[in-house]
Design an enzyme around this catalytic site. Sequence first.
Site, PDB file in Angstrom:
ATOM      1  N   HIS A  74      -2.431  -2.884  -3.479  1.00  0.00           N
ATOM      2  CA  HIS A  74      -3.873  -2.894  -3.200  1.00  0.00           C
ATOM      3  C   HIS A  74      -4.724  -2.680  -4.214  1.00  0.00           C
ATOM      4  O   HIS A  74      -5.652  -2.973  -4.298  1.00  0.00           O
ATOM      5  CB  HIS A  74      -3.792  -1.476  -1.976  1.00  0.00           C
ATOM      6  CG  HIS A  74      -5.017  -1.336  -1.312  1.00  0.00           C
ATOM      7  ND1 HIS A  74      -5.411  -0.383  -0.481  1.00  0.00           N
ATOM      8  CD2 HIS A  74      -6.072  -2.316  -1.007  1.00  0.00           C
ATOM      9  CE1 HIS A  74      -6.483  -0.466   0.192  1.00  0.00           C
ATOM     10  NE2 HIS A  74      -6.970  -2.002   0.076  1.00  0.00           N
ATOM     11  N   GLU A 128       2.657  -0.964   4.367  1.00  0.00           N
ATOM     12  CA  GLU A 128       2.584   0.692   3.994  1.00  0.00           C
ATOM     13  C   GLU A 128       3.720   1.275   3.559  1.00  0.00           C
ATOM     14  O   GLU A 128       4.623   1.137   4.519  1.00  0.00           O
ATOM     15  CB  GLU A 128       1.525   1.243   4.974  1.00  0.00           C
ATOM     16  CG  GLU A 128      -0.021   1.103   5.072  1.00  0.00           C
ATOM     17  CD  GLU A 128      -0.753   1.545   4.300  1.00  0.00           C
ATOM     18  OE1 GLU A 128      -0.383   2.279   3.350  1.00  0.00           O
ATOM     19  OE2 GLU A 128      -2.387   1.264   4.572  1.00  0.00           O
ATOM     20  N   HIS A 141       0.619  -1.081   0.131  1.00  0.00           N
ATOM     21  CA  HIS A 141      -0.155  -0.024  -0.071  1.00  0.00           C
ATOM     22  C   HIS A 141       0.936   1.242  -0.039  1.00  0.00           C
ATOM     23  O   HIS A 141       2.166   0.970   0.224  1.00  0.00           O
ATOM     24  CB  HIS A 141      -0.851   0.032   1.133  1.00  0.00           C
ATOM     25  CG  HIS A 141      -1.767  -1.030   1.370  1.00  0.00           C
ATOM     26  ND1 HIS A 141      -3.105  -1.156   1.516  1.00  0.00           N
ATOM     27  CD2 HIS A 141      -1.133  -2.206   2.224  1.00  0.00           C
ATOM     28  CE1 HIS A 141      -3.402  -2.282   1.587  1.00  0.00           C
ATOM     29  NE2 HIS A 141      -2.541  -3.013   2.230  1.00  0.00           N
ATOM     30  N   ASP A 150      -3.484   2.360  -4.930  1.00  0.00           N
ATOM     31  CA  ASP A 150      -2.109   2.257  -4.570  1.00  0.00           C
ATOM     32  C   ASP A 150      -1.409   0.723  -4.671  1.00  0.00           C
ATOM     33  O   ASP A 150      -2.278  -0.206  -4.811  1.00  0.00           O
ATOM     34  CB  ASP A 150      -1.983   2.833  -3.100  1.00  0.00           C
ATOM     35  CG  ASP A 150      -2.976   2.030  -2.125  1.00  0.00           C
ATOM     36  OD1 ASP A 150      -4.013   1.840  -2.364  1.00  0.00           O
ATOM     37  OD2 ASP A 150      -2.488   1.414  -0.899  1.00  0.00           O
TER      38      ASP A 150
END
Length: 184
Positions: free
Chosen positions: A156, A117, A35, A166
Site C-alpha cells: 500500500h 490485508e 496491506h 503498510d
Amino acid sequence: MKIDLNGVVTSIAQRPCTHFDERLDEADISLLVIHNISLPAGQFGTPYVDDLFMGVINCDAHASFSDLQGLRVSAHCFIKRTGEIIQYVPFAKRAWHAGQSAFDGITACNNFSIGIELEGTDTTPYTCAQYKTLALVSKSIMQRYPKITPSRIVGHCDIAPGRKTDPGESFNWQLFLNMLEQPS
C-alpha cells in the site's frame, strides 16, 4: 486454490460485504496490493477487522475507533495470523482498499487492483502461516489474472506514498517473492 469465473476462491471462507462496486473492466486487473490491519492497532484475533469490512463496527468499542465512524472500506481478502483466509469481495469486483492512489502513472488503483490485508502492523513480524497463505493465494491470482506478475505486486505504501506505510518494514519481501517462485 481455485478461483472461479466470478473471482471467488472456492475453498476459503466467504464473508460477502457490501463495500464494493463493479469494475470498469475486469480485463484491467493487473496489480496486487498488500496491506496490513489490526483493530485496535497492534491487537490480533479481535472481531473488529471483520466488523469493519462488514460495515457493522461499533465505534464505541474502543477509543481509537472514533475515526472509523461511517467509513466504508473493504479488501478482497484478509489473512489472519493463523494463516486462515477470508474473502470479502470477489476479485472480479472492485473492493475499496486503496483509496487515493497511483501506480505507474495511473490513478485510482482500486479500478485495476486486488487488495489483500494481512493481520499485522508495520513493525510486528508476520507469521510463517501468513506468508504461506499469501504465496498460495497470490499464485492462484497470478494464474487467473496473468497481467499480475511479481513486479506488479506492491505494498500500500508504494501506491500511496506519504499517506500509507503498510505492509511496513516487518514485511519480508524477499521471503515472499522467493515463495512465489516455489512450485505449489
